[in-house]
Design an enzyme around this catalytic site. Structure first.
Site, mmCIF file in Angstrom:
data_model
loop_
_atom_site.group_PDB
_atom_site.id
_atom_site.type_symbol
_atom_site.label_atom_id
_atom_site.label_comp_id
_atom_site.label_asym_id
_atom_site.label_seq_id
_atom_site.Cartn_x
_atom_site.Cartn_y
_atom_site.Cartn_z
ATOM 1 N N THR A 177 0.894 -1.140 0.000
ATOM 2 C CA THR A 177 0.000 0.000 0.000
ATOM 3 C C THR A 177 0.936 1.194 0.000
ATOM 4 O OG1 THR A 177 -1.654 -1.200 1.281
ATOM 5 C CG2 THR A 177 -1.658 1.174 1.554
ATOM 6 N N ARG A 205 -14.102 -7.264 -1.152
ATOM 7 C CA ARG A 205 -13.377 -7.107 0.128
ATOM 8 C C ARG A 205 -12.806 -5.687 0.208
ATOM 9 N NH1 ARG A 205 -7.892 -5.456 1.314
ATOM 10 N NH2 ARG A 205 -7.179 -6.529 3.182
ATOM 11 N N GLY A 207 -10.361 -3.235 2.555
ATOM 12 C CA GLY A 207 -9.344 -3.341 3.605
ATOM 13 C C GLY A 207 -9.344 -2.151 4.541
ATOM 14 N N THR A 228 0.142 0.055 6.582
ATOM 15 C CA THR A 228 0.261 -0.839 5.421
ATOM 16 C C THR A 228 0.400 -2.270 5.924
ATOM 17 O OG1 THR A 228 1.716 -1.483 3.596
ATOM 18 C CG2 THR A 228 2.741 -0.219 5.336
ATOM 19 N N GLY A 229 0.103 -3.222 5.064
ATOM 20 C CA GLY A 229 0.184 -4.624 5.461
ATOM 21 C C GLY A 229 -1.171 -5.281 5.316
ATOM 22 N N GLY A 231 -4.671 -5.739 5.718
ATOM 23 C CA GLY A 231 -5.678 -4.769 6.149
ATOM 24 C C GLY A 231 -6.523 -5.249 7.313
HETATM 25 N N1 GLY Z 1 -3.368 -2.581 3.615
HETATM 26 C C1 GLY Z 1 -4.065 -2.690 2.424
HETATM 27 C C2 GLY Z 1 -5.093 -3.716 2.396
HETATM 28 O O1 GLY Z 1 -5.001 -4.727 3.089
HETATM 29 O O2 GLY Z 1 -6.038 -3.565 1.657
#
Ligand code: GLY
Length: 313
Positions: A177, A205, A207, A228-229, A231
């Site tokens: 992200t 989906r 996030g 980030t990571g 979600g």
């Molecule tokens: N961090 C972005 C997501 O999981 O959508």
């Protein structure tokens, strides 16, 4: 004049060796673009939007052009932006072909009475405000998507255990992200985050990125943060707001992000996450549980871009 600063990230996760130079160059370009605005007296809000736009245009990153694909091979991009002075925020989800999702999030914040719009009307708003369209799918994302989908079908995908089971009953069926946080010369804070989401996510989906408080938060009285990571982890921990609350309670940004990542370790199995922050005094914070996190900082008290692919304070 008060200290101004911008911190950006280009996503947590594993950076493939062939992408390391590009990722470093990309985050530096983004930080420079944001800093350029701040150094001319511009606002933190303009700076974070511009920095994120630079990364949305860079196919190295999973946001805008180069966004990752859903399990059925489609694009669904999410983004958000928040103004720490007013607590105004804008979010958009499941966008398919807008070049700069972060700008659409800002339009939702400034031109509508709402915070979060997803679906057809978000696309209609983009059309009304003449936002540029693009096809965000790149050859590289298709390659990664095929690799990951093969792993998933073989039951070797580490982070999607339930999808692995679902794919057996619904046959048709990597995360990074980008984000930026900034403090301007007037002491105002802002945060912006944009993503293609999790590779192989189920259609529909959404996030953490467009969920205010989870992937993105800014409050002049506390700090600003961008996550980030995976979600779902940031949603469960309301990570960006939690880190801002640590700063509200007196922690400097670096200690606050470290405490946020400690929660990921102790409460969420140390899944791969990253978070950047700035506190109300302009101190930067960067921490991650992921193998890598591309990041860059530029600040008025040392206006040379500093960047890396891992961070240790
Ligand atoms: N961090 C972005 C997501 O999981 O959508």
């Amino acid at each position: 004049m008060e200290k101004f600063i911008i911190i950006v990230h280009g996503g947590a996760g594993r950076i493939r060796p062939e992408f390391k130079d590009r990722a470093l160059r990309g985050v530096k370009n983004a930080a420079k673009a944001g800093y350029d605005i701040l150094s001319k007296g511009g606002t933190a809000l303009d700076a974070v939007e511009e920095a994120v736009k630079v990364m949305e245009d860079d196919p190295t990153f999973n946001a805008g052009t180069g966004s990752t694909l859903t399990i059925d091979g489609r694009i669904e991009m999410d983004a958000s932006i928040m103004d720490g002075k007013t607590l105004n925020a804008g979010s958009v989800a499941m966008i398919r072909n807008i070049r700069h999702p972060v700008t659409l999030a800002r339009i939702i914040m400034e031109k509508t009475d709402h915070v979060f719009i997803a679906g057809d009307f978000a696309e209609k708003l983009a059309e009304t405000f003449n936002l540029e369209r693009c096809n965000p799918i790149t050859e590289n994302r298709i390659k990664i998507w095929k690799e990951y989908k093969t792993m998933l079908i073989r039951g070797e995908h580490q982070y999607l255990p339930k999808t692995t089971k679902l794919i057996k009953i619904i046959p048709e069926l990597a995360t990074d992200t980008v984000g930026a946080v900034a403090r301007d010369k007037d002491g105002n804070l802002a945060a912006a985050t944009s993503t293609g989401g999790l590779t192989l996510k189920l259609p529909g989906r959404i996030g953490d990125t467009p969920l205010i408080g989870c992937g993105n938060y800014a409050d002049n009285e506390a700090g600003a943060a961008s996550a980030t990571g995976i979600g779902e982890v940031a949603i469960r921990l309301v990570l960006a707001k939690t880190v801002c609350d640590f700063m509200r309670n007196g922690l400097i940004a670096q200690k606050a992000v470290e405490k946020g990542i400690e929660l990921v370790k102790t409460r969420q199995n140390n899944l791969p996450m990253g978070i950047i922050a700035v506190d109300k005094y302009g101190n930067p914070g960067i921490a991650h549980s992921s193998e890598s996190l591309s990041w860059a900082i530029m600040a008025s008290d040392s206006p040379k871009v500093v960047a890396g692919l891992k961070y240790s304070p």
